[in-house]
Design a protein around this motif. Structure first.
Motif, PDB file in Angstrom:
ATOM      1  N   THR A   1      32.787  42.731  47.558  1.00  0.00           N
ATOM      2  CA  THR A   1      33.415  41.617  48.276  1.00  0.00           C
ATOM      3  C   THR A   1      32.417  41.141  49.324  1.00  0.00           C
ATOM      4  N   ASP A   2      32.765  40.061  50.035  1.00  0.00           N
ATOM      5  CA  ASP A   2      31.883  39.641  51.121  1.00  0.00           C
ATOM      6  C   ASP A   2      32.150  40.521  52.355  1.00  0.00           C
ATOM      7  N   SER A   3      31.495  40.203  53.441  1.00  0.00           N
ATOM      8  CA  SER A   3      31.560  41.089  54.608  1.00  0.00           C
ATOM      9  C   SER A   3      32.923  41.098  55.292  1.00  0.00           C
ATOM     10  N   THR A   4      33.846  40.233  54.855  1.00  0.00           N
ATOM     11  CA  THR A   4      35.195  40.309  55.411  1.00  0.00           C
ATOM     12  C   THR A   4      36.207  40.766  54.359  1.00  0.00           C
ATOM     13  N   GLY A   5      35.725  41.133  53.171  1.00  0.00           N
ATOM     14  CA  GLY A   5      36.626  41.649  52.143  1.00  0.00           C
ATOM     15  C   GLY A   5      37.081  40.621  51.129  1.00  0.00           C
ATOM     16  N   LEU A   6      36.455  39.445  51.142  1.00  0.00           N
ATOM     17  CA  LEU A   6      36.893  38.375  50.237  1.00  0.00           C
ATOM     18  C   LEU A   6      36.030  38.284  48.982  1.00  0.00           C
ATOM     19  N   PHE A   7      36.623  37.725  47.924  1.00  0.00           N
ATOM     20  CA  PHE A   7      35.898  37.391  46.701  1.00  0.00           C
ATOM     21  C   PHE A   7      36.493  36.090  46.166  1.00  0.00           C
ATOM     22  N   THR A   8      35.955  35.625  45.037  1.00  0.00           N
ATOM     23  CA  THR A   8      36.411  34.339  44.501  1.00  0.00           C
ATOM     24  C   THR A   8      37.240  34.525  43.241  1.00  0.00           C
ATOM     25  N   THR A   9      38.375  33.841  43.195  1.00  0.00           N
ATOM     26  CA  THR A   9      39.228  33.815  42.002  1.00  0.00           C
ATOM     27  C   THR A   9      39.191  32.410  41.411  1.00  0.00           C
ATOM     28  N   GLU A  10      39.096  32.341  40.099  1.00  0.00           N
ATOM     29  CA  GLU A  10      39.233  31.057  39.392  1.00  0.00           C
ATOM     30  C   GLU A  10      40.526  31.133  38.597  1.00  0.00           C
ATOM     31  N   HIS A  11      41.360  30.123  38.756  1.00  0.00           N
ATOM     32  CA  HIS A  11      42.622  30.132  38.022  1.00  0.00           C
ATOM     33  C   HIS A  11      43.093  28.702  37.788  1.00  0.00           C
ATOM     34  N   ASP A  12      43.370  28.388  36.523  1.00  0.00           N
ATOM     35  CA  ASP A  12      43.946  27.103  36.166  1.00  0.00           C
ATOM     36  C   ASP A  12      43.123  25.936  36.726  1.00  0.00           C
ATOM     37  N   GLY A  13      41.807  26.089  36.656  1.00  0.00           N
ATOM     38  CA  GLY A  13      40.938  25.021  37.121  1.00  0.00           C
ATOM     39  C   GLY A  13      40.717  24.984  38.623  1.00  0.00           C
ATOM     40  N   ASN A  14      41.359  25.900  39.351  1.00  0.00           N
ATOM     41  CA  ASN A  14      41.188  25.942  40.802  1.00  0.00           C
ATOM     42  C   ASN A  14      40.279  27.100  41.205  1.00  0.00           C
ATOM     43  N   THR A  15      39.548  26.890  42.292  1.00  0.00           N
ATOM     44  CA  THR A  15      38.709  27.947  42.836  1.00  0.00           C
ATOM     45  C   THR A  15      39.311  28.419  44.148  1.00  0.00           C
ATOM     46  N   TYR A  16      39.577  29.719  44.216  1.00  0.00           N
ATOM     47  CA  TYR A  16      40.129  30.321  45.439  1.00  0.00           C
ATOM     48  C   TYR A  16      39.043  31.213  46.032  1.00  0.00           C
ATOM     49  N   SER A  17      38.248  30.636  46.932  1.00  0.00           N
ATOM     50  CA  SER A  17      37.099  31.381  47.445  1.00  0.00           C
ATOM     51  C   SER A  17      37.497  32.432  48.474  1.00  0.00           C
ATOM     52  N   SER A  18      38.728  32.357  48.983  1.00  0.00           N
ATOM     53  CA  SER A  18      39.222  33.381  49.913  1.00  0.00           C
ATOM     54  C   SER A  18      40.277  34.218  49.200  1.00  0.00           C
ATOM     55  N   SER A  19      39.818  35.079  48.289  1.00  0.00           N
ATOM     56  CA  SER A  19      40.746  35.940  47.559  1.00  0.00           C
ATOM     57  C   SER A  19      40.625  37.350  48.103  1.00  0.00           C
ATOM     58  N   PHE A  20      41.738  38.058  48.179  1.00  0.00           N
ATOM     59  CA  PHE A  20      41.682  39.451  48.620  1.00  0.00           C
ATOM     60  C   PHE A  20      42.778  40.286  47.972  1.00  0.00           C
ATOM     61  N   MET A  21      42.534  41.616  47.971  1.00  0.00           N
ATOM     62  CA  MET A  21      43.480  42.577  47.406  1.00  0.00           C
ATOM     63  C   MET A  21      44.216  43.235  48.560  1.00  0.00           C
ATOM     64  N   ASP A  22      45.534  43.367  48.439  1.00  0.00           N
ATOM     65  CA  ASP A  22      46.291  43.855  49.579  1.00  0.00           C
ATOM     66  C   ASP A  22      47.627  44.460  49.143  1.00  0.00           C
ATOM     67  N   THR A  23      47.723  45.784  49.205  1.00  0.00           N
ATOM     68  CA  THR A  23      49.007  46.428  48.856  1.00  0.00           C
ATOM     69  C   THR A  23      50.097  46.083  49.866  1.00  0.00           C
ATOM     70  N   GLY A  24      49.682  45.647  51.057  1.00  0.00           N
ATOM     71  CA  GLY A  24      50.656  45.302  52.095  1.00  0.00           C
ATOM     72  C   GLY A  24      51.287  43.938  51.880  1.00  0.00           C
TER      73      GLY A  24
END
Lengths: 156, 572
Positions: B442-465
């Motif tokens: 991930t980047d230095s704040t814990g983010l990665f990029t998701t692509e879905h349905d033609g959209n780019t979500y550059s602030s993606s994160f995993m969170d059990t909370g």
């Protein structure tokens, strides 16, 4: 005087009076660009930049751990604020005369555990918060003050 | 005329007969007097909780007898053994023993002896039911006897205890205290006479914490998709001054352990001193608008059966250090109590070691650390060693990361889901990197990029909370009721997305249907298809539903794991 302020907020017409009345407090939203200097000091900003487009001007202050952007209309009124950083800034000075109605709305907002986004709407101001522990974000805007043709999503 | 005379004679005779019948009963007669009272049954015996109806028979001077049960006064010589209704003659057995039951009328009385015996044992319940303990830990069992009179009694010390597999756990035959020997399962039984009760004890490795999503480790008043664990807190260096606390939210989206101070009042923890000599105090804002405020203290934190020794944790206390007005100004809306927060604490075990990092080392206006002195709190810096720590990163062996393992739940939901938090990656036989199809930093704040349905979500994160999948989409939303604002497709949508280049599938169901089965029968709590808009463009919050049916590996910042890479990294 206080009543006068609230009434005036409802009409763009009275904005000039609002600016005069509220300039003594550390407040921003709905006030003149001159309140920005006060906020810069309050936020201990080490760096500030200004961007200007045809529809508004953005003043940004950055400390090492928080960035705050204030959106100023061509008529010189702050209509939106956005921030990101390690914490949410103290909104009381930033919301100025809108702070108390926002606090009331917060108190009445049912908690939504498990969500990572919150939107609190009161009569005259919208405050949104989102993000995650190392980069919390948010924005506040007064819908009535947003210049024509400006989308709220531009406040970011 | 003759006939009339005859009828008159018959009527008079009947009257006399009926009057003499009454006289035999001692009522309305002047001649016969009560001479003795007999109480029956003669030598009754009953069990505690049971009742016995007594009868009194009076014998009169003319040798006639009469049932006088309801006209005598009843008494019991020992009301701790049995009580009796003074008018009814109905006795209720209270405790084992004997008592004299007496019926009195004037100066005449009669009695018998009632023997009350203990109720018989019908069954034994062994608790806790189906417990899991870490290797090296002990488990105290309790045996509760259920008796014929519906009473229950703690018979832990009078029952005889046994373990079916003493290579897994032994048990004190009269104490019920089980001691783990090796990982595995054993049947623990408590026996009294011919009656016994049992449960299964599972011994799990030292580096494993059970997770229950809305299960036994969560409080009853929880919300959907809430993962809970328990942790043990000890005074630094102590093995006896400890407290085990459950209903701790497992949160991979934050870093550090935070527990309500109201739950730790009997444990002495060491206050961390700020750089200016005050009490170091922590404020964490969450993205749902809530916050935690309270002092930073040093504690030993035991996860599974591994100790993170002397680490800074936050003691949640919304009244600490200064006025509530100042706290509100510094820290927003801090959680007041476990019930208002919805948890006893938060175990933040995400991608990073500290809750803040370098920003709080150099910038006092970080909004997260304060120094409280007297009744004021002021902004301060905090060195990395004083910042609230991700407890996993402070373990001796398993510090490099962890695996969150949760089972898939059926479409439509489940009551609860039980999984595991496994500490360390590639450090033991039970945490090797296996079966992964994606691994990325991930980047230095814990983010990665998701692509879905033609959209780019550059602030993606995993969170059990996060309890749902939150991302802005054109999927239909509910417009009314409790599901308003949640995704409500007419049929469950099977979707796919690319996370940092790796394809993953997920589903979004109808939130109206989901909440209907949450609030009403079958009262499900765990849903794999719960989703809603995030509310800010570019964000994709992969919350708890993503974890269901997966093993998600988290490599903590700065560690390198063969097969995954250098942290902050994710794999699954």
């Amino acid at each position: 005087m206080k009543t006068g302020k609230i009434l005036c907020l409802l009409t763009g017409f009275c904005l000039a009076l609002t600016i005069i009345v509220a300039s003594q407090v550390h407040a921003t939203l709905g006030e003149s660009a001159s309140s920005i200097t006060v906020n810069k000091k309050a936020l201990s900003a080490v760096k500030s930049t200004t961007r200007t487009s045809s529809r508004y001007t953005v003043h940004e202050f950055q400390s090492e751990t928080l960035a705050v952007r204030e959106y100023v209309s061509p008529s010189g009124v702050v209509f939106g604020i956005a921030w990101n950083g390690l914490s949410h800034p103290d909104l009381t000075p930033l919301l100025g005369s809108y702070a108390s109605e926002h606090q009331k709305a917060v108190n009445q907002t049912r908690r939504q555990p498990g969500r990572r986004h919150v939107k609190v709407k009161s009569s005259n101001v919208v405050v949104e918060k989102w993000g995650h522990m190392r980069n919390l974000q948010g924005r506040a805007y007064a819908p009535a003050l947003i210049p024509q043709g400006v989308n709220t999503d531009e406040i970011k | 005329m003759k006939l009339n005379k005859l009828l008159f004679f018959i009527l008079i005779s009947l009257l006399v007969v009926s009057c003499s019948g009454g006289g035999g009963g001692g009522v309305g007669t002047t001649s016969a007097t009560l001479s003795s009272i007999a109480v029956t049954p003669l030598t009754p015996g009953i069990k505690t909780g049971e009742t016995q109806q007594f009868a009194a028979t009076g014998t009169y001077s003319d040798s006639t007898t009469q049932d006088i049960t309801t006209s005598v006064t009843w008494s019991s010589s020992d009301t701790t053994v049995a009580t009796i209704g003074s008018l009814s003659g109905l006795a209720t057995a209270v405790a084992a023993g004997t008592t004299t039951i007496r019926a009195t009328s004037g100066s005449i009385s009669g009695s018998t002896t009632l023997t009350v015996t203990s109720p018989t044992l019908i069954s034994i319940a062994v608790t806790p039911a189906i417990p899991m303990i870490n290797l090296g830990a002990t488990q105290q069992f309790v045996a509760t006897g259920n008796y014929s009179d519906s009473s229950t009694e703690d018979i832990t010390t009078s029952a005889t205890w046994s373990s079916s597999n003493t290579t897994v756990a032994t048990i004190g035959s009269s104490s019920g205290l089980a001691d783990s020997v090796a990982t595995g399962t054993t049947t623990v039984a408590a026996t009294s006479g011919s009656i016994s009760g049992s449960t299964t004890l599972t011994v799990i490795p030292v580096n494993v914490l059970p997770i229950t999503v809305n299960g036994s480790l969560c409080s009853s008043g929880s919300y959907p998709n809430k993962p809970c664990v328990k942790v043990k807190i000890c005074s630094p260096g102590s093995t006896s001054s400890c407290k085990t606390i459950d209903d701790i939210l497992l949160d991979t989206g934050s870093y550090g352990l935070r527990i309500f101070g109201s739950l730790l009042t009997d444990i002495s923890l060491t206050q961390v001193t700020s750089v200016t000599g005050g009490s170091l105090t922590n404020c964490v804002n969450y993205a749902d608008g809530s916050a935690n405020w309270g002092p930073v203290k040093i504690a030993d934190v035991i996860l599974g059966n591994e100790t993170a020794s002397s680490i800074p944790i936050q003691i949640i206390d919304s009244t600490y250090g200064t006025t509530s007005a100042q706290i509100r100004s510094l820290c927003g809306n801090p959680d007041v109590s476990p019930s208002s927060a919805g948890f006893n604490g938060i175990l933040g075990v995400g991608l990073f070691t500290e809750d803040c990092g370098s920003g709080c080392v150099s910038d006092p206006n970080n909004g997260r650390y304060y120094s409280c002195n007297g009744s004021t709190c002021t902004a301060t810096t905090a060195s990395l060693s004083k910042q609230v720590k991700n407890p996993v990163s402070m373990l001796t062996i398993d510090y490099n990361g962890f695996i969150v393992q949760l089972p898939a739940v059926a479409t439509g939901g489940a009551t609860s889901a039980d999984g595991f938090l496994i500490l360390g990656i590639g450090t033991r036989s039970n945490n090797t990197v296996a079966g992964i199809t994606a691994a990325y930093p991930t980047d230095s704040t814990g983010l990665f990029t998701t692509e879905h349905d033609g959209n780019t979500y550059s602030s993606s994160f995993m969170d059990t909370g996060s309890n749902g999948l939150y991302f802005d989409s054109s999927i239909r939303q509910c417009t009314s009721g409790t599901a308003a604002g949640w995704y409500c497709p007419t049929t469950t949508q099977s979707l796919s997305a690319t996370l940092a280049g790796y394809t993953a599938s997920f589903s979004i169901g109808n939130a109206s249907t989901i909440f209907n089965s949450y609030y009403y029968s079958p009262y499900y709590n765990v849903f794999g298809e719960l989703g809603a808009p995030y509310g800010a463009s570019g964000y994709f919050d992969w919350g708890l539903p993503f974890y269901l049916g997966r093993s998600v590996y988290v490599v903590i910042d700065g560690n390198t794991v063969s097969g995954i890479g250098t942290g902050p990294s994710l794999a699954y």
